[in-house]
Design a protein around this motif. Structure first.
Motif, PDB file in Angstrom:
ATOM      1  N   VAL A 148     -21.687 -52.533  18.060  1.00 37.46           N
ATOM      2  CA  VAL A 148     -22.787 -51.629  18.249  1.00 37.46           C
ATOM      3  C   VAL A 148     -23.966 -51.712  17.090  1.00 37.46           C
ATOM      4  O   VAL A 148     -25.101 -51.342  17.519  1.00 37.46           O
ATOM      5  CB  VAL A 148     -22.083 -50.029  18.205  1.00 37.46           C
ATOM      6  N   GLY A 149     -23.403 -51.967  15.848  1.00 34.41           N
ATOM      7  CA  GLY A 149     -24.630 -52.031  14.844  1.00 34.41           C
ATOM      8  C   GLY A 149     -25.635 -53.136  15.450  1.00 34.41           C
ATOM      9  O   GLY A 149     -26.872 -52.912  15.176  1.00 34.41           O
ATOM     10  N   ASP A 150     -25.208 -54.237  15.894  1.00 33.67           N
ATOM     11  CA  ASP A 150     -26.260 -55.321  16.518  1.00 33.67           C
ATOM     12  C   ASP A 150     -27.100 -55.043  17.606  1.00 33.67           C
ATOM     13  O   ASP A 150     -28.410 -54.884  17.458  1.00 33.67           O
ATOM     14  CB  ASP A 150     -25.461 -56.507  16.905  1.00 33.67           C
ATOM     15  N   ALA A 151     -26.419 -54.030  18.573  1.00 38.27           N
ATOM     16  CA  ALA A 151     -27.170 -53.143  19.452  1.00 38.27           C
ATOM     17  C   ALA A 151     -28.174 -52.428  18.993  1.00 38.27           C
ATOM     18  O   ALA A 151     -29.466 -52.316  19.293  1.00 38.27           O
ATOM     19  CB  ALA A 151     -26.124 -52.664  20.360  1.00 38.27           C
ATOM     20  N   TYR A 152     -27.666 -51.794  17.841  1.00 32.88           N
ATOM     21  CA  TYR A 152     -28.698 -50.678  17.247  1.00 32.88           C
ATOM     22  C   TYR A 152     -29.851 -51.193  16.437  1.00 32.88           C
ATOM     23  O   TYR A 152     -30.938 -50.613  16.608  1.00 32.88           O
ATOM     24  CB  TYR A 152     -27.858 -49.877  16.290  1.00 32.88           C
ATOM     25  N   ARG A 153     -29.602 -52.215  15.911  1.00 35.51           N
ATOM     26  CA  ARG A 153     -30.585 -53.128  15.277  1.00 35.51           C
ATOM     27  C   ARG A 153     -31.538 -53.689  16.152  1.00 35.51           C
ATOM     28  O   ARG A 153     -32.813 -53.740  15.881  1.00 35.51           O
ATOM     29  CB  ARG A 153     -29.755 -54.116  14.060  1.00 35.51           C
ATOM     30  N   GLU A 154     -31.060 -54.228  17.303  1.00 37.64           N
ATOM     31  CA  GLU A 154     -31.895 -55.182  18.266  1.00 37.64           C
ATOM     32  C   GLU A 154     -32.610 -53.802  18.890  1.00 37.64           C
ATOM     33  O   GLU A 154     -33.822 -54.043  19.087  1.00 37.64           O
ATOM     34  CB  GLU A 154     -30.821 -55.541  19.457  1.00 37.64           C
TER      35      GLU A 154
ATOM     36  N   ARG B 189     -20.617 -43.641  10.938  1.00 37.02           N
ATOM     37  CA  ARG B 189     -20.569 -44.220  12.228  1.00 37.02           C
ATOM     38  C   ARG B 189     -19.330 -43.514  13.171  1.00 37.02           C
ATOM     39  O   ARG B 189     -18.702 -44.288  13.796  1.00 37.02           O
ATOM     40  CB  ARG B 189     -20.133 -45.777  11.955  1.00 37.02           C
ATOM     41  N   LEU B 190     -19.264 -42.309  13.016  1.00 44.44           N
ATOM     42  CA  LEU B 190     -18.299 -41.515  13.508  1.00 44.44           C
ATOM     43  C   LEU B 190     -18.521 -41.774  15.322  1.00 44.44           C
ATOM     44  O   LEU B 190     -17.646 -41.951  16.069  1.00 44.44           O
ATOM     45  CB  LEU B 190     -18.069 -40.284  13.384  1.00 44.44           C
ATOM     46  N   ARG B 191     -19.857 -41.322  15.800  1.00 45.67           N
ATOM     47  CA  ARG B 191     -20.156 -41.461  17.013  1.00 45.67           C
ATOM     48  C   ARG B 191     -20.124 -42.709  17.738  1.00 45.67           C
ATOM     49  O   ARG B 191     -19.361 -43.113  18.700  1.00 45.67           O
ATOM     50  CB  ARG B 191     -21.549 -40.673  17.392  1.00 45.67           C
ATOM     51  N   PRO B 192     -20.498 -43.960  16.943  1.00 48.56           N
ATOM     52  CA  PRO B 192     -20.025 -45.172  17.484  1.00 48.56           C
ATOM     53  C   PRO B 192     -18.682 -45.465  17.645  1.00 48.56           C
ATOM     54  O   PRO B 192     -18.160 -46.026  18.602  1.00 48.56           O
ATOM     55  CB  PRO B 192     -20.974 -46.228  16.656  1.00 48.56           C
ATOM     56  N   ALA B 193     -17.921 -45.050  16.787  1.00 52.85           N
ATOM     57  CA  ALA B 193     -16.243 -45.281  16.722  1.00 52.85           C
ATOM     58  C   ALA B 193     -15.932 -44.672  17.995  1.00 52.85           C
ATOM     59  O   ALA B 193     -15.080 -45.114  18.791  1.00 52.85           O
ATOM     60  CB  ALA B 193     -15.770 -44.972  15.424  1.00 52.85           C
TER      61      ALA B 193
ATOM     62  N   ALA C 151     -25.103 -48.438  24.804  1.00 51.72           N
ATOM     63  CA  ALA C 151     -25.023 -46.926  25.150  1.00 51.72           C
ATOM     64  C   ALA C 151     -24.664 -46.243  23.806  1.00 51.72           C
ATOM     65  O   ALA C 151     -25.169 -45.254  23.258  1.00 51.72           O
ATOM     66  CB  ALA C 151     -24.026 -46.721  26.501  1.00 51.72           C
ATOM     67  N   ALA C 152     -23.843 -46.921  23.022  1.00 48.86           N
ATOM     68  CA  ALA C 152     -23.229 -46.283  21.960  1.00 48.86           C
ATOM     69  C   ALA C 152     -24.319 -46.211  20.848  1.00 48.86           C
ATOM     70  O   ALA C 152     -24.589 -45.358  20.151  1.00 48.86           O
ATOM     71  CB  ALA C 152     -22.036 -46.938  21.375  1.00 48.86           C
TER      72      ALA C 152
ATOM     73  N   ARG D 260     -37.464 -45.500  20.884  1.00 46.09           N
ATOM     74  CA  ARG D 260     -36.550 -46.694  21.317  1.00 46.09           C
ATOM     75  C   ARG D 260     -35.399 -46.264  21.871  1.00 46.09           C
ATOM     76  O   ARG D 260     -34.961 -47.106  22.780  1.00 46.09           O
ATOM     77  CB  ARG D 260     -36.366 -47.196  19.796  1.00 46.09           C
ATOM     78  N   ALA D 261     -34.764 -45.201  21.734  1.00 43.32           N
ATOM     79  CA  ALA D 261     -33.608 -44.723  22.309  1.00 43.32           C
ATOM     80  C   ALA D 261     -33.684 -44.669  23.696  1.00 43.32           C
ATOM     81  O   ALA D 261     -32.987 -45.075  24.471  1.00 43.32           O
ATOM     82  CB  ALA D 261     -32.841 -43.577  21.642  1.00 43.32           C
TER      83      ALA D 261
END
Ligand code: FPP
Ligand code: MG
Length: 338
Positions: free
Chosen positions: A30-36, A59-63, A83-84, A132-133
């Motif tokens: 998810v972190g990679d997707a967020y940075r991308e 990072r509660l929501r991604p988890a 999506a996360a 971006r989102a």
């Protein structure tokens, strides 16, 4: 489940990093997707965007999204991770704007964007994050995130607007407070689970149960957030506290204290709240009174009741280590100090 520790082995006193340890590999995706999603920021906005990205610390929501996908029987696939990441990015954008509205100076132990770069830049950076989102959602093959999250963002904004319209109103009741936090906070928690479940291939029933869990968890999160605003330690919580008082927000500790006072003392209670909204001394005195009167314990009990409702929503979810992990996260939310 990836990682070494199983959720069942997490001790009740574990901190969040330990609670989320079993999800390390998923959260990395998810972190990679967020940075991308953020990678295309222009050189002019890059530092500010990177600074804002530091706000998504817990990072509660991604988890929650990852766990929901796994409960649907899926891995954290690329669409799940994207999506996360989108939900987390929307969350970051709301915080950037929220800090402007609340005149907050610190978040996640660093200066807010409004303090470091000014309100003007902070408004625009929040908009960049949101755009971006929005763009990432539009490029997902399954349009669910795009359609569903556009409604969710509307609900968050309506919650904030509702909060603004009753600012400095000491008469609002618990129902109205709950309606506000349902919009401004619980809707995005619910969304984290719903998108994870959806892109993990869950059926409507599972999506509904997990979404309802997220709603109640989000309600509990905001109730505790509002209690921490009165009693928390800024160094531990890592963000400006006392802003609810200085911004004239009628949060649950105040409502329960006002409603717990004897009918003949109600007018005096309202006057004390108004005094707390306009002076630091008044706010500090009232904070002591909230503690002594038991209003803060009643606030904690209200958060715990939401957690109990959240856990009840899991009853129809098939037994799995991931279901236990949701329970552990829920219990963390009520005993958190940050
Ligand atoms: C935190 O509340 C704020 C929110 C949960 C939502 C804020 C939303 C907006 C300002 C709308 C912006 C929307 C977009 C799409 C950019 P709080 O102030 O009680 O919590 P805090 O203590 O963390 O500041
Ligand atoms: Mg705020």
């Amino acid at each position: 489940m990836p990682g070494s520790a199983t959720p069942a082995s997490t001790s009740p006193s574990a901190g969040l990093p330990e609670v989320l340890a079993p999800l390390a590999a998923d959260l990395e995706k998810v972190g990679d997707a967020y940075r991308e999603i953020l990678a295309s920021a222009s050189p002019e906005s890059r530092d500010m965007v990177r600074h804002a990205a530091r706000f998504n610390g817990k990072r509660l929501r991604p988890a929650l999204s990852c766990v929901a996908a796994r409960l649907a029987g899926s891995e954290v696939t690329e669409p799940v991770a994207i999506a996360a990441g989108i939900v987390e990015l929307i969350h970051t954008a709301t915080l950037v704007h929220d800090d402007i509205l609340d005149h907050a100076e610190v978040r996640r132990k660093v200066a807010t964007l409004n303090i470091r770069w000014g309100n003007h830049a902070a408004v625009l950076v929040g908009d960049i994050l949101f755009s971006r989102a929005y763009r990432a959602a539009a490029y997902l093959e399954d349009p669910f995130a795009s359609r569903y999250l556009s409604d969710v963002v509307g609900i968050v904004l309506e919650g904030e607007i509702h909060q603004d319209t009753v600012s400095h109103d000491p008469t609002i009741g618990e129902e109205e407070y709950r309606e506000i936090i349902r919009g401004k906070t619980a809707a995005l928690y619910e969304a984290a689970l719903v998108v994870g479940a959806h892109y993990g291939g869950a059926n409507e029933e599972l999506k509904g149960r997990l979404g309802a869990f997220g709603h109640h968890l989000g309600m509990a999160f905001q109730i505790i957030d509002d209690r921490l605003d009165v009693t928390g330690d800024e160094a531990t919580v890592g963000k400006s506290l006392g802003t609810d008082m200085s911004e004239g927000k009628m949060t649950l500790p105040l409502i329960l204290w006002r409603d717990g006072s004897a009918p003949e003392g109600r007018e005096a209670a309202v006057a004390r709240i108004q005094e707390a909204w306009s002076s630091d001394d008044g706010a500090q005195e009232l904070a002591r009174e909230l503690e002594a009167s038991g209003a803060l314990s009643r606030t904690d009990a209200a958060a715990q009741a939401e957690i109990d409702r959240a856990l009840a929503c899991l009853e129809g979810v098939p037994e799995a280590p991931e279901r236990d992990l949701l329970g552990t996260i829920a219990r963390f939310v009520v005993r958190r100090t940050l």
